[in-house]
Design a protein around this motif. Structure first.
Motif, PDB file in Angstrom:
ATOM      1  N   ASN A 133       0.824  -1.206   0.000  1.00  0.00           N
ATOM      2  CA  ASN A 133       0.000   0.000   0.000  1.00  0.00           C
ATOM      3  C   ASN A 133       0.861   1.260   0.000  1.00  0.00           C
ATOM      4  O   ASN A 133       0.507   2.260  -0.613  1.00  0.00           O
ATOM      5  CB  ASN A 133      -0.913   0.009   1.233  1.00  0.00           C
ATOM      6  CG  ASN A 133      -2.267  -0.592   0.933  1.00  0.00           C
ATOM      7  OD1 ASN A 133      -3.051  -0.030   0.179  1.00  0.00           O
ATOM      8  ND2 ASN A 133      -2.546  -1.751   1.504  1.00  0.00           N
ATOM      9  N   ILE A 134       1.978   1.199   0.702  1.00  0.00           N
ATOM     10  CA  ILE A 134       2.826   2.391   0.795  1.00  0.00           C
ATOM     11  C   ILE A 134       3.561   2.654  -0.518  1.00  0.00           C
ATOM     12  O   ILE A 134       3.653   3.786  -0.975  1.00  0.00           O
ATOM     13  CB  ILE A 134       3.809   2.258   1.981  1.00  0.00           C
ATOM     14  CG1 ILE A 134       3.025   2.274   3.300  1.00  0.00           C
ATOM     15  CG2 ILE A 134       4.833   3.387   1.961  1.00  0.00           C
ATOM     16  CD1 ILE A 134       3.845   1.990   4.522  1.00  0.00           C
ATOM     17  N   ILE A 135       4.093   1.582  -1.152  1.00  0.00           N
ATOM     18  CA  ILE A 135       4.884   1.820  -2.363  1.00  0.00           C
ATOM     19  C   ILE A 135       4.023   1.949  -3.608  1.00  0.00           C
ATOM     20  O   ILE A 135       4.513   2.314  -4.673  1.00  0.00           O
ATOM     21  CB  ILE A 135       5.951   0.722  -2.603  1.00  0.00           C
ATOM     22  CG1 ILE A 135       5.295  -0.644  -2.850  1.00  0.00           C
ATOM     23  CG2 ILE A 135       6.918   0.652  -1.437  1.00  0.00           C
ATOM     24  CD1 ILE A 135       6.287  -1.694  -3.279  1.00  0.00           C
TER      25      ILE A 135
ATOM     26  N   LYS B 234       2.348   6.606   4.254  1.00  0.00           N
ATOM     27  CA  LYS B 234       2.255   6.775   2.798  1.00  0.00           C
ATOM     28  C   LYS B 234       2.717   8.171   2.395  1.00  0.00           C
ATOM     29  O   LYS B 234       3.457   8.340   1.436  1.00  0.00           O
ATOM     30  CB  LYS B 234       0.800   6.572   2.339  1.00  0.00           C
ATOM     31  CG  LYS B 234       0.473   5.142   1.982  1.00  0.00           C
ATOM     32  CD  LYS B 234      -1.018   4.885   1.964  1.00  0.00           C
ATOM     33  CE  LYS B 234      -1.745   5.521   0.813  1.00  0.00           C
ATOM     34  NZ  LYS B 234      -3.167   5.123   0.776  1.00  0.00           N
TER      35      LYS B 234
END
Lengths: 514, 314
Positions: A105-107, A159
């Motif tokens: 989700n972050i990348i 994020k």
């Protein structure tokens, strides 16, 4: 934190205007955000805070106005441009894909799409570094769908940090947090500010605004109505600016309790899943009285509410409505017995999101006159009824035909309140009626409940907020693990004494202390 | 036991893999679309288009691989139409998909009649031939089943590997998996929901068309009306069976194909004399329904499947 008059402006909003049909959500809003400061955007639900931030981040296109980030004009309606300019947003409704891990989700979107393989090892190291630096503990490989609300929010902040955001926008970040989690969040934000980030903090909770911000901007009905340095203001002034008039805390006069309208005798229910069932519980609800049910969440409140609303039937014990035993107990029977219900979750069980206000307003009585005659729907009657609720309960909305999902939580709750109270129920079941509402709406809802009491209704107020119970309830019960405490008269017990009962002490096994 | 004899024969397994090949292409195509959040019910019609376009190209003188490319291109065109209607316009994916199937099927038959007006028996083409891979094709049973197939069958398995790699090992695959689960997550990270979904539908439709082309270019060597015969719908079920994972979907296709190959052979046994052949024809479908019931219980459906994304809507 000093507001620092000479610090440079990282963000400038100029005359932002946005209309949704006849509703002007943002009306020529202009302000600057300076480097290293926290500004709070304060306003009631529906004041236009979220709309403004969605324009800033590029989710919506403004009808007029422009935004400058670090000296460059942001192209409108382009989240990518906002991200690249260093603006990061923590959305009120989290934007995580549940089937992906935290790391994924972050990348997501940070690497060129057309690339074989992806640099996960480096990303993992970077995320771990950031989570240490900012005190954001998360497990990179956990699936987003398994995270708690607090963890999800930490991922949302990560994020933004992962993309080197210089401006953080937090939209109602504390609405879903416990007090402990809120403290952790504030610690993180202070670390971010110490590193030179600028923050826009959106809230309608004044004590939080006072705790974290250096400057407060107040929005009302889409207009920027005031700007004050946090050090020079207080709750009272902010509340006044936010609502536009004096707020009076609800006053509760002496009760004149009447006869028992609902009686539970040694009622038990079967526990469902992890939920607690009721254990030999006895309760009287009297006319003209607000009965408060205090307790830590998950101790049988849901079972009791479902039982009274007719969604479940007792496994043992007896239930009497108006002196007669309740037989064939169903939600419909409950409605016909004059029980009005303000459900706990207004989105899931209180309304049908894609129905119009009018349809939602008659959900519990659509098959009866005057809304239906000989099996035919009378839309004019429905429309008249809805318009009268909108007017009398001050529901701010585009009109009776608008889908209810477009309404803010407070306005949705006012419509539900209107739907329930207009049916003049003898018994009112109010479950967490003010959760997530702003002060204006809270006071409004509470005053209406008090009015219903004066008019002779029996009100059962179920709340996790002890202050609310202490303010409103004439008699208080505490529920713990499905057992009920004796009735305590108003003022007979201190919050600390009730807290002991809430922790599960003082109960006799199998019944309650008489 | 006759069944045992069948299960031990190399020709049975070779047939199963051959029958599975078009299903693998089309299932992968559907899987890509659904992973991105778009249910593509145009699959049945797009397979018809692929079957016709590939065959026609070769009949008109193109070489076989050009034929495959033409089929894929034709499928992608219909995919583009589907994508425009279902993604930026956000129309009902059921209606768009069924509409595409009807349009694609009808226009194929029209094109067939226009290009071959005088023909009663459709001409045959010189199709893909078996290409046994030296050494490994000599392994008993496994060899003929897996390594003595046509190049298109090999391509089907390569395609499955590529799709799995892209989906799980590249940033593009990550974005695809995210857009079908929560398009807001993609939008908030600055990617284009519309672009990703349209791309997935177009590429997925291309794969479906290759699945159709397999029928005319590697199995029947000619084009008939009704030759796709519900295979597209089977692939929709196979995606569910495979829990939206390429590897499992390939297994599902092989399983279904094995049942199909088995029933053909059972019809010729002594059992076939007593039982009406329709019962055998039903068998693969009955068994797939059963398998679906068992397998799809815990499947993780992409959360945003069939939910159109409108920017700026709460």
């Amino acid at each position: 934190m000093p507001s620092g008059g000479e610090a440079r402006a990282v963000l400038r909003l100029r005359n932002i205007t946005k209309r949704f049909g006849p509703l002007t959500a943002n009306d020529a809003i202009t302000f600057d955000l300076r480097e290293g400061e926290v500004i709070a955007l304060l306003g009631e639900n529906g004041a236009g805070k979220t709309t403004l931030m969605n324009i800033l981040f590029g989710h919506y296109m403004a009808d007029a106005g422009e935004i400058e980030a670090f000296g460059h004009i942001l192209p409108p309606g382009n989240p990518r441009a906002a991200l690249e300019a260093g603006v990061g947003m923590v959305h009120q409704h989290f934007t995580l894909a549940d089937n992906l891990s935290v790391l994924e989700n972050i990348i997501l979107g940070t690497e060129p799409l057309w690339r074989l393989g992806s640099g996960r090892a480096a990303a993992r190291a970077r995320i771990e570094q950031l989570s240490r630096d900012f005190g954001l503990a998360v497990h990179s490989d956990a699936k987003a769908g398994t995270l708690s609300v607090g963890e999800r929010q930490r991922v949302e902040i990560l994020k933004a940090l992962y993309r080197d955001a210089r401006v953080l926008i937090l939209d109602e970040p504390t609405a879903v947090l416990t007090p402990q989690e809120t403290d952790d969040l504030f610690a993180t934000l202070r670390k971010a500010v110490a590193r030179g980030l600028s923050i826009i903090f959106i809230s309608h909770k004044m004590h939080e605004v006072l705790a974290i911000s250096s400057r407060v901007l107040v929005l009302r009905h889409g207009r920027l109505v005031g700007e004050v340095a946090t050090a020079e203001t207080d709750r009272h002034q902010l509340a006044h600016m936010m609502v536009g008039s004096e707020i009076r805390a609800p006053e509760v006069g002496g009760a004149a309790p009447g006869r028992v309208l609902l009686r539970l005798r040694d009622v038990s229910t079967v526990p469902v899943g992890n939920a607690v069932g009721l254990r030999s519980l006895s309760l009287d609800l009297r006319a003209g009285q607000i009965t408060g049910l205090a307790g830590v969440s998950g101790n049988g409140q849901t079972a009791l509410a479902d039982l009274i609303a007719g969604e479940i039937v007792p496994a043992a014990g007896a239930m009497e409505i108006g002196g007669r035993e309740a037989k064939g107990w169903t939600p419909k029977a409950a409605l016909e017995a004059g029980i009005g219900r303000i459900p706990e979750d207004r989105h899931r069980t209180g309304t049908v999101a894609d129905f119009s206000l009018a349809e939602n307003a008659v959900l519990e009585a659509y098959e009866k006159a005057p809304f239906s005659r000989r099996g035919w729907f009378d839309w004019q009657a429905v429309d008249r009824h809805t318009r009268s609720i909108i007017e009398r309960y001050d529901v701010r909305c585009p009109g009776p035909d608008a889908r209810i999902r477009l309404l803010s939580g407070g306005n949705m709750q006012k419509l539900i309140l209107g739907r329930v109270l207009e049916a003049e129920p003898a018994i009112i079941l109010a479950v967490q009626p003010v959760r997530g509402l702003d002060i204006g709406a809270v006071t409004y809802v509470q005053n209406r409940l008090i009015e219903a009491r004066e008019a002779g209704a029996a009100v059962l107020l179920i709340s996790e907020d002890l202050d609310e119970i202490l303010t409103l309830a004439d008699v208080i019960h505490v529920i713990s693990e499905g057992r009920l405490s004796p009735a305590f008269a108003r003022g007979s017990k201190s919050p600390a004494e009730l807290g002991v009962w809430m922790a599960g002490q003082g109960f006799e096994e199998g019944g309650h202390a008489a | 036991m006759e069944i045992l004899d069948i299960l031990l024969s190399a020709s049975f397994w070779a047939a199963a893999v051959r029958i599975a090949s078009p299903l693998i292409f089309a299932t992968l195509g559907e899987l890509i679309c659904e992973r991105a959040g778009v249910l593509n019910l145009g699959i049945e019609g797009i397979m018809v288009v692929g079957a016709f376009a590939g065959w026609m190209a070769v009949y008109s003188g193109a070489d076989l691989w050009t034929g495959v490319a033409v089929a894929m291109g034709a499928g992608m065109l219909f995919g583009l139409l589907h994508a425009i209607l279902s993604v930026p316009f956000g129309l009902s994916q059921h209606v768009v998909g069924l509409g595409i199937t009807l349009l694609a099927t009808a226009s194929t038959y029209f094109a067939y009649r226009v290009s071959l007006p005088e023909v009663t028996n459709p001409p045959r083409i010189e199709a893909f031939k078996e290409l046994p891979i030296p050494i490994v094709s000599d392994i008993p049973i496994v060899g003929p089943a897996l390594f003595a197939q046509t190049p298109l069958t090999y391509l089907a398995f390569v395609a499955a590997a590529v799709v799995a790699f892209v989906l799980y090992r590249t940033p593009l695959g990550l974005a695809l998996r995210a857009v079908g689960e929560n398009p807001h997550s993609v939008e908030a990270q600055g990617l284009s929901v519309t672009g990703l979904r349209m791309g997935a539908v177009i590429v997925g439709s291309g794969l479906m068309a290759v699945g159709g082309a397999f029928l005319t270019m590697s199995a029947f060597n000619s084009f008939f009306f009704e030759m796709v015969n519900g295979r597209g719908w089977i692939c929709i079920a196979l995606v569910v069976f495979g829990a939206w994972k390429p590897g499992k979907a390939v297994l599902g296709a092989l399983l279904f194909a094995a049942f199909d190959a088995l029933q053909i052979r059972l019809q010729q046994t002594s059992l076939g004399a007593d039982i009406p052949y329709q019962i055998f024809l039903m068998m693969p479908y009955l068994l797939s329904i059963l398998a679906l019931v068992v397998m799809s219980r815990r499947a993780e459906v992409p959360a945003a499947l069939m939910v159109p994304f409108n920017r700026g809507e709460r």
